[in-house]
Design an enzyme around this catalytic site. Structure first.
Site, PDB file in Angstrom:
ATOM      1  N   ASP A 151       0.828  -1.201   0.000  1.00 38.90           N
ATOM      2  CA  ASP A 151       0.000   0.000   0.000  1.00 38.90           C
ATOM      3  C   ASP A 151       0.868   1.258   0.000  1.00 38.90           C
ATOM      4  O   ASP A 151       1.630   1.500   0.934  1.00 38.90           O
ATOM      5  CB  ASP A 151      -0.907   0.016   1.228  1.00 38.90           C
ATOM      6  CG  ASP A 151      -1.808   1.240   1.273  1.00 38.90           C
ATOM      7  OD1 ASP A 151      -2.987   1.122   0.893  1.00 38.90           O
ATOM      8  OD2 ASP A 151      -1.336   2.327   1.685  1.00 38.90           O
TER       9      ASP A 151
ATOM     10  N   TYR B  64       3.141   9.887  -0.663  1.00 36.69           N
ATOM     11  CA  TYR B  64       4.230   9.279   0.096  1.00 36.69           C
ATOM     12  C   TYR B  64       5.580   9.480  -0.602  1.00 36.69           C
ATOM     13  O   TYR B  64       6.626   9.265   0.010  1.00 36.69           O
ATOM     14  CB  TYR B  64       3.993   7.778   0.292  1.00 36.69           C
ATOM     15  CG  TYR B  64       2.741   7.394   1.014  1.00 36.69           C
ATOM     16  CD1 TYR B  64       1.945   8.339   1.680  1.00 36.69           C
ATOM     17  CD2 TYR B  64       2.315   6.069   1.045  1.00 36.69           C
ATOM     18  CE1 TYR B  64       0.778   7.971   2.330  1.00 36.69           C
ATOM     19  CE2 TYR B  64       1.148   5.695   1.711  1.00 36.69           C
ATOM     20  CZ  TYR B  64       0.384   6.648   2.341  1.00 36.69           C
ATOM     21  OH  TYR B  64      -0.770   6.273   2.980  1.00 36.69           O
TER      22      TYR B  64
ATOM     23  N   LYS C 141      -2.819   5.885  -4.266  1.00 34.58           N
ATOM     24  CA  LYS C 141      -3.900   6.826  -3.971  1.00 34.58           C
ATOM     25  C   LYS C 141      -3.701   8.151  -4.695  1.00 34.58           C
ATOM     26  O   LYS C 141      -2.565   8.597  -4.899  1.00 34.58           O
ATOM     27  CB  LYS C 141      -3.984   7.082  -2.457  1.00 34.58           C
ATOM     28  CG  LYS C 141      -4.014   5.819  -1.628  1.00 34.58           C
ATOM     29  CD  LYS C 141      -3.995   6.126  -0.140  1.00 34.58           C
ATOM     30  CE  LYS C 141      -3.710   4.869   0.664  1.00 34.58           C
ATOM     31  NZ  LYS C 141      -2.276   4.511   0.666  1.00 34.58           N
TER      32      LYS C 141
ATOM     33  N   HIS D 198      -7.665   9.697  -1.851  1.00 36.60           N
ATOM     34  CA  HIS D 198      -6.982   9.719  -0.555  1.00 36.60           C
ATOM     35  C   HIS D 198      -7.792  10.441   0.530  1.00 36.60           C
ATOM     36  O   HIS D 198      -7.856   9.979   1.671  1.00 36.60           O
ATOM     37  CB  HIS D 198      -5.609  10.384  -0.713  1.00 36.60           C
ATOM     38  CG  HIS D 198      -4.594   9.911   0.274  1.00 36.60           C
ATOM     39  ND1 HIS D 198      -3.252   9.837  -0.012  1.00 36.60           N
ATOM     40  CD2 HIS D 198      -4.720   9.478   1.545  1.00 36.60           C
ATOM     41  CE1 HIS D 198      -2.599   9.372   1.051  1.00 36.60           C
ATOM     42  NE2 HIS D 198      -3.471   9.152   2.016  1.00 36.60           N
TER      43      HIS D 198
END
Length: 275
Positions: free
Chosen positions: A46, A51, A76, A109
């Site tokens: 994930d 990120y 996401k 998200h």
């Protein structure tokens, strides 16, 4: 050892335990974390655009030695990319960074405002119809957001990824999702590490000769939730997956369920990202 799967509403199997990549630095750290996870038995990874480690994740996927079709990759859409055309471009950018032909699960998200996520969802439905993603879903959606989306969507979200841990269980929202056949994934399942020295959980861990993290992850599994603990430590990555050879008994479950304290560690979706 392999993770059991949750069957999503469209029949896709999603491994119940995955590795979360939040706050994992890109490059070698992300790549090694993915490789260690796959070696330990994980098949679910994930990540997210925000990120900033999709390239490192993709390198780990490529180097791990397991065929792509045996892996389940989630990423996401970030808040800046809401909207129909921007979503389509953002997905393509994520796909290229990951180095894959398709993504298994693509999530919005954060919900933001209704008029924005409805347009965004139209793009998600297009990606799904074109088989660029195997499943589509949302993250941090409250019941009110889901009601708005379900009222107009052609394809219902298959997953809602939300903050869940013993201190913040979101039982009402989890029950709502279950009724709507939306699988729930728990993020920050360990309370961002704040629960690892909790005396109640420590006592249960000692009873089972397990780590507190293993007890918490097992609690999520027995509740029927998908869970994505995060670590970049090789031994902890292995330990966090070793949760299928023991069971919490009813008294353990009741004790953990009684820990509910309303302690949210992440942002409140009703206050975060209102453009």
């Amino acid at each position: 050892m392999s993770s059991p799967s949750i069957v999503l509403s469209n029949g896709v199997n999603m491994p119940q335990v995955g590795i979360g990549m939040w706050q994992t630095p890109d490059g070698e750290t992300a790549t090694k974390a993915v490789q260690w996870a796959v070696d330990a038995g994980y098949r679910h990874i994930d990540t997210a655009m925000v990120y900033r480690n999709e390239e490192g994740v993709g390198a780990g996927v490529k180097a791990c030695g397991v065929p792509r079709e045996e892996l389940f990759i989630t990423t996401k859409l970030w808040n800046d990319d809401h909207g129909y055309e921007t979503t389509l471009k953002a997905f393509e950018d994520s796909r290229k960074r990951l180095g894959v032909d398709y993504v298994d699960l693509y999530l919005i998200h954060w919900p933001g405002q209704q008029k924005t996520f409805i347009d965004t969802w139209r793009a998600f439905e297009k990606l799904y119809e074109e088989k660029k993603v195997r499943a589509i879903g949302v993250s941090n959606f409250e019941e009110e957001h889901l009601e708005e989306l379900l009222a107009v969507c052609k394809v219902a979200p298959m997953v809602n990824q939300i903050e869940v841990h013993p201190d913040f269980q979101q039982s009402k929202l989890c029950d709502y999702c279950k009724k709507k056949n939306i699988a729930v994934t728990s993020w920050s399942p360990l309370g961002q590490g704040q629960l690892l020295s909790n005396p109640t959980l420590t006592k249960i861990a000692e009873k089972h000769k397990r780590t507190v993290a293993q007890v918490i992850i097992r609690w999520h599994v027995q509740l029927g939730l998908i869970v994505i603990p995060k670590s970049v430590n090789h031994e902890r990555i292995k330990a966090n997956f070793d949760v299928f050879s023991f069971e919490l008994d009813e008294s353990d479950l009741q004790t953990i369920n009684a820990m509910e304290a309303g302690n949210r560690v992440g942002p409140d979706p009703k206050k975060f990202f209102h453009i």
